[in-house]
Scaffold this motif. Structure first.
Motif, PDB file in Angstrom:
ATOM      1  N   GLY A  27       0.521  -1.195   0.255  1.00 38.66           N
ATOM      2  CA  GLY A  27       0.058  -0.170   0.289  1.00 38.66           C
ATOM      3  C   GLY A  27       0.816   1.534  -0.270  1.00 38.66           C
ATOM      4  O   GLY A  27       2.143   1.145  -0.200  1.00 38.66           O
ATOM      5  N   VAL A  28       0.305   2.436   0.214  1.00 41.38           N
ATOM      6  CA  VAL A  28       1.011   3.866   0.982  1.00 41.38           C
ATOM      7  C   VAL A  28       0.985   4.131   1.837  1.00 41.38           C
ATOM      8  O   VAL A  28       0.276   3.817   2.417  1.00 41.38           O
TER       9      VAL A  28
ATOM     10  N   GLY B 252       5.408  -1.452   2.501  1.00 36.73           N
ATOM     11  CA  GLY B 252       4.822  -3.189   2.223  1.00 36.73           C
ATOM     12  C   GLY B 252       5.561  -4.354   3.494  1.00 36.73           C
ATOM     13  O   GLY B 252       6.200  -3.368   3.792  1.00 36.73           O
ATOM     14  N   GLY B 253       4.815  -5.145   3.293  1.00 37.27           N
ATOM     15  CA  GLY B 253       5.264  -5.916   4.958  1.00 37.27           C
ATOM     16  C   GLY B 253       5.005  -7.794   4.588  1.00 37.27           C
ATOM     17  O   GLY B 253       4.007  -8.096   3.961  1.00 37.27           O
TER      18      GLY B 253
ATOM     19  N   ASP C 155       7.738  -4.498   8.019  1.00 45.91           N
ATOM     20  CA  ASP C 155       7.555  -3.154   6.881  1.00 45.91           C
ATOM     21  C   ASP C 155       8.372  -3.013   6.126  1.00 45.91           C
ATOM     22  O   ASP C 155       9.649  -2.111   6.960  1.00 45.91           O
ATOM     23  N   LYS C 156       8.799  -2.665   5.162  1.00 45.79           N
ATOM     24  CA  LYS C 156       9.285  -1.486   4.227  1.00 45.79           C
ATOM     25  C   LYS C 156       8.867  -0.260   4.186  1.00 45.79           C
ATOM     26  O   LYS C 156       7.921  -0.222   3.441  1.00 45.79           O
TER      27      LYS C 156
ATOM     28  N   LEU D 248      10.686  -1.228   9.705  1.00 47.71           N
ATOM     29  CA  LEU D 248       9.793  -1.439  10.670  1.00 47.71           C
ATOM     30  C   LEU D 248       9.397  -3.039  11.432  1.00 47.71           C
ATOM     31  O   LEU D 248       9.135  -3.984  10.369  1.00 47.71           O
ATOM     32  N   MET D 249       9.964  -3.580  12.930  1.00 53.91           N
ATOM     33  CA  MET D 249      10.006  -4.825  12.769  1.00 53.91           C
ATOM     34  C   MET D 249       9.445  -4.151  14.277  1.00 53.91           C
ATOM     35  O   MET D 249       9.316  -3.467  15.097  1.00 53.91           O
TER      36      MET D 249
END
Length: 178
Positions: free
Chosen positions: A115-116, A142-143, A161-162, A169-170
């Motif tokens: 997504g965004v 995305g993730g 997540d990137k 983000l973890m």
């Protein structure tokens, strides 16, 4: 993140998680739509030289249209972390399409999302003359994650997540399905 913000975030997450009503909707085609809310905690990995990784806290919610496809929105903010004697923090807002694959005969599932996301990184360090200010970036995000359905209404997830080119983000979290 300031104490008041943490308290409000914890109260909001607790309120959302305590609404455990069965409210799934059957569409008559064998699929059941299911809304959910959750809370997560983890760590940002920011592409800023010399900055520690801020602790992240967030809330999210979504809707599964069928067992595989859904939509999800989230907000994740952070504590202030050390930035060479100054502070750095981050927050992100995201909207995603999700896909889940349930492993047969287990409660285990894999999750992907695309997504965004709008990510804001705020840094301040006046003593060393390093980067000061706020960097805002809206980009494709995305993730991927792995989850376990403890029962039909509650699950836990771990996710990576990137968030654009400058932030990862973890997180680990829990969600309540209605």
């Amino acid at each position: 993140m300031k104490t008041l913000q943490k308290t409000l975030l914890a109260l909001a997450a607790g309120s959302l998680l305590s609404m455990g009503a069965q409210a799934a909707v059957s569409y008559g085609n064998g699929y059941t739509g299911q809304p959910y809310v959750g809370a997560k905690v983890g760590q940002f990995d920011l592409d800023v030289d010399g900055a520690d990784k801020p602790t992240a806290y967030g809330v999210y919610g979504g809707y599964n249209f069928d067992p595989n496809f859904g939509l999800e929105a989230e907000f994740v903010g952070s504590d202030d972390a050390d930035y060479r004697g100054g502070d750095i923090n981050a927050k992100t807002y995201g909207a995603y399409g999700t896909y889940r694959y349930a492993f047969p005969n287990t409660g285990l599932y894999a999750k992907g999302k695309l997504g965004v996301a709008r990510t804001e990184v705020e840094a301040s360090n006046t003593t060393l003359g390093l980067y000061n200010g706020t960097d805002k970036d809206t980009s494709l995000a995305g993730g991927v994650g792995l989850g376990y359905s403890v029962n039909p209404n509650f699950s836990v997830e771990a996710e990576y997540d990137k968030l654009g080119s400058d932030a990862d983000l973890m997180t680990v979290g829990a969600q309540l399905k209605f």
